[in-house]
Each structure stands twice: as structure tokens, then as C-alpha cells.
Design an enzyme around this catalytic site. Structure first.
Site, short mmCIF file in Angstrom:
data_model
loop_
_atom_site.label_atom_id
_atom_site.label_comp_id
_atom_site.label_asym_id
_atom_site.label_seq_id
_atom_site.Cartn_x
_atom_site.Cartn_y
_atom_site.Cartn_z
N ASP A 16 -7.07 2.98 0.66
CA ASP A 16 -7.59 3.20 2.01
C ASP A 16 -7.89 4.70 2.16
OD1 ASP A 16 -8.09 2.81 4.80
OD2 ASP A 16 -6.05 3.48 5.21
N ASP A 18 -8.49 6.83 5.72
CA ASP A 18 -7.77 7.47 6.83
C ASP A 18 -6.31 7.04 6.87
OD1 ASP A 18 -9.98 8.84 8.67
OD2 ASP A 18 -10.80 6.94 7.96
N ASP A 192 -2.35 2.25 5.23
CA ASP A 192 -1.37 2.65 6.24
C ASP A 192 -1.37 1.81 7.50
OD1 ASP A 192 -3.97 3.80 7.06
OD2 ASP A 192 -2.78 4.69 8.66
#
Length: 249
Positions: A16, A18, A192
Site C-alpha cells: 500500500d 499512504d 495500514d
């Protein structure tokens, strides 16, 4: 949860952006890419035989801008866009987002601190600078897609996003795993947010590794505390993967 294991040469690495590779900023354009991150990803891409892809809610062209000059295999907008290792781009046709965009813009005009992000096939309403408006944003976006099953509402970190139904990070990883150079490898995915859970649900049943970055509940069996910890883990992985080549030379 435990720390992730050592990355092996037969891994297919999915990352991922961000909150995983870079720290989350107040606005999407304000993120800062660490200077050493791009050469690190370049090295890992080569050491893994090209089996490294960025899987993000961002558009692919935005990822390319932040990671220039790299043009890695990538999935954008949670799988709506996907670029293969050979550079071929599959992109779902953009739905009519007019009413959804109008609803989001109207809310942003009324409430200070909201930011509307128009993507190729999605509309994101960010409320990081106005967290007290979470329920207001959720209700407005839910109303905007009421009776339209072709859309679904995602809730990420301080963002509600309307996107096409039926595609997600899990479907994107599945597509990559059917192609070279990812096919037959052990999938490893780090993310996240709640939007990464569909990816975790794919890699773990395949015998792969799911890594939750930061706090919060997750089905992932491994955890790293922050993007900085992800960077350090990737540096260690690069050095270990490069060691046999150094010895051979």
C-alpha cells in the site's frame, strides 16, 4: 500479532502507499516521499524478479508522480485500475459520478475542513481536518448512492469514498497472482487501513504474509508500527536478498 518474517526470494511483494510507504498527511498532495524510498523500491523490484507492485487507493498516474522515475506494476483506486508487469493497463469504465460529486462538493461548501477528491472512477470525501464531521460525511455519501448497487461506500482513515462495487485490493492482488512474474510466488501484502483487509483476506489463505501497519484491529497475523518500520523492514529485506549475489560475485 508478530513481526513479519524475512522476505524470501520467492516472494511476490504488494505494498500500500499512504500510511504504509509514506506517512499520511493532512491532504493527499501533502505527503512526503522519503528520498531513499524510490531507490529502495527499485532495488527490491530487481531482486524479486519484478514481482513487486503498489496496491493503493490512489490513481496510478499519481503514484507514478510520487515515485518517479519508477513505473512499477500497480493497482490504483482499490483495483479499478491495474498496470501489469509488462506495462499493460486495465481500467474499469468510469461510472456517472455527477450526483455523488455534487453531494460531496455541496457538503464541502457548507462545512470548512472537508476536501473532495475526484478520481477516475471514484469520489473521496476527506474529513481529516474536520474529524467531528465523520457521521455527517458518512450519511451524505450513503444517501448519494442509495438505490445504486453499482456503487459501494468505503470507509478509510478519515475518508469516505464511493467507488464501483465488486473491485477491491483483494481482487487486484488475485489478478496479479495469475500473471508473471507474480504467479507461483508467496504473496506478501502490507497495508495500514480497513481498505487493505480485502488484500489480507487473499494472501493469508494462499500461505502468504499479511502485515498490518499501525494500530487497530485486523485479520493480518503480522504487524509493523509505522511507515518508518516498514522502510526499515524493506531495507533489511533488500540487504538479505542481495547478499547471495554479492557472495557469488
Amino acid at each position: 500479532m508478530q513481526l513479519p518474517p524475512r522476505l524470501t526470494p520467492d516472494a511476490a511483494l504488494f505494498l500500500d502507499f499512504d500510511g504504509t510507504l509514506v506517512a499520511i498527511a493532512d491532504t493527499p498532495e501533502a505527503v512526503e516521499v522519503p528520498t531513499a524510498l524510490v531507490p529502495l523500491l527499485h532495488d527490491l523490484h530487481g531482486l524479486l524478479g519484478g514481482a513487486l507492485a503498489v496496491v493503493s487507493g490512489r490513481q496510478i498516474d499519481v503514484l507514478d508522480r510520487f515515485l518517479a522515475p519508477l513505473r512499477l506494476p500497480a493497482a490504483g483506486e482499490h483495483g479499478v485500475q491495474r498496470r501489469s508487469a509488462e506495462g499493460h493497463i486495465d481500467e474499469q469504465r468510469a461510472p456517472d459520478l455527477t450526483l455523488i460529486l455534487e453531494s460531496a462538493n455541496e457538503l464541502a461548501r457548507v462545512h470548512e475542513g472537508l476536501l473532495v477528491e475526484r478520481k477516475h472512477a471514484a469520489v473521496a470525501l476527506h474529513y481529516r481536518m474536520a474529524p467531528q464531521l465523520e457521521a455527517v460525511c458518512r450519511d451524505a455519501m450513503a444517501r448519494a448512492i442509495n438505490g445504486q448497487p453499482q456503487f459501494e461506500l468505503l470507509h478509510g482513515k478519515f475518508v469516505f469514498e464511493v467507488k464501483p462495487a465488486g473491485v477491491n485490493k483483494g481482487t487486484a492482488i488475485t489478478a496479479f497472482m495469475r500473471e508473471e512474474p507474480f504467479a507461483g510466488r508467496v504473496p506478501v501484502f502490507a497495508g495500514d487501513d480497513t481498505t487493505d483487509e480485502t488484500g489480507f483476506a487473499i494472501v493469508q489463505p494462499l500461505g502468504g504474509v499479511a502485515i498490518k501497519v499501525g494500530s487497530g484491529p485486523s485479520q493480518a497475523l503480522h504487524r509493523l508500527d509505522s511507515p518508518r518500520a516498514v522502510y526499515e523492514w524493506l531495507v533489511q529485506a533488500r540487504d538479505l536478498l542481495a547478499e547471495p549475489r554479492k557472495n557469488a560475485s
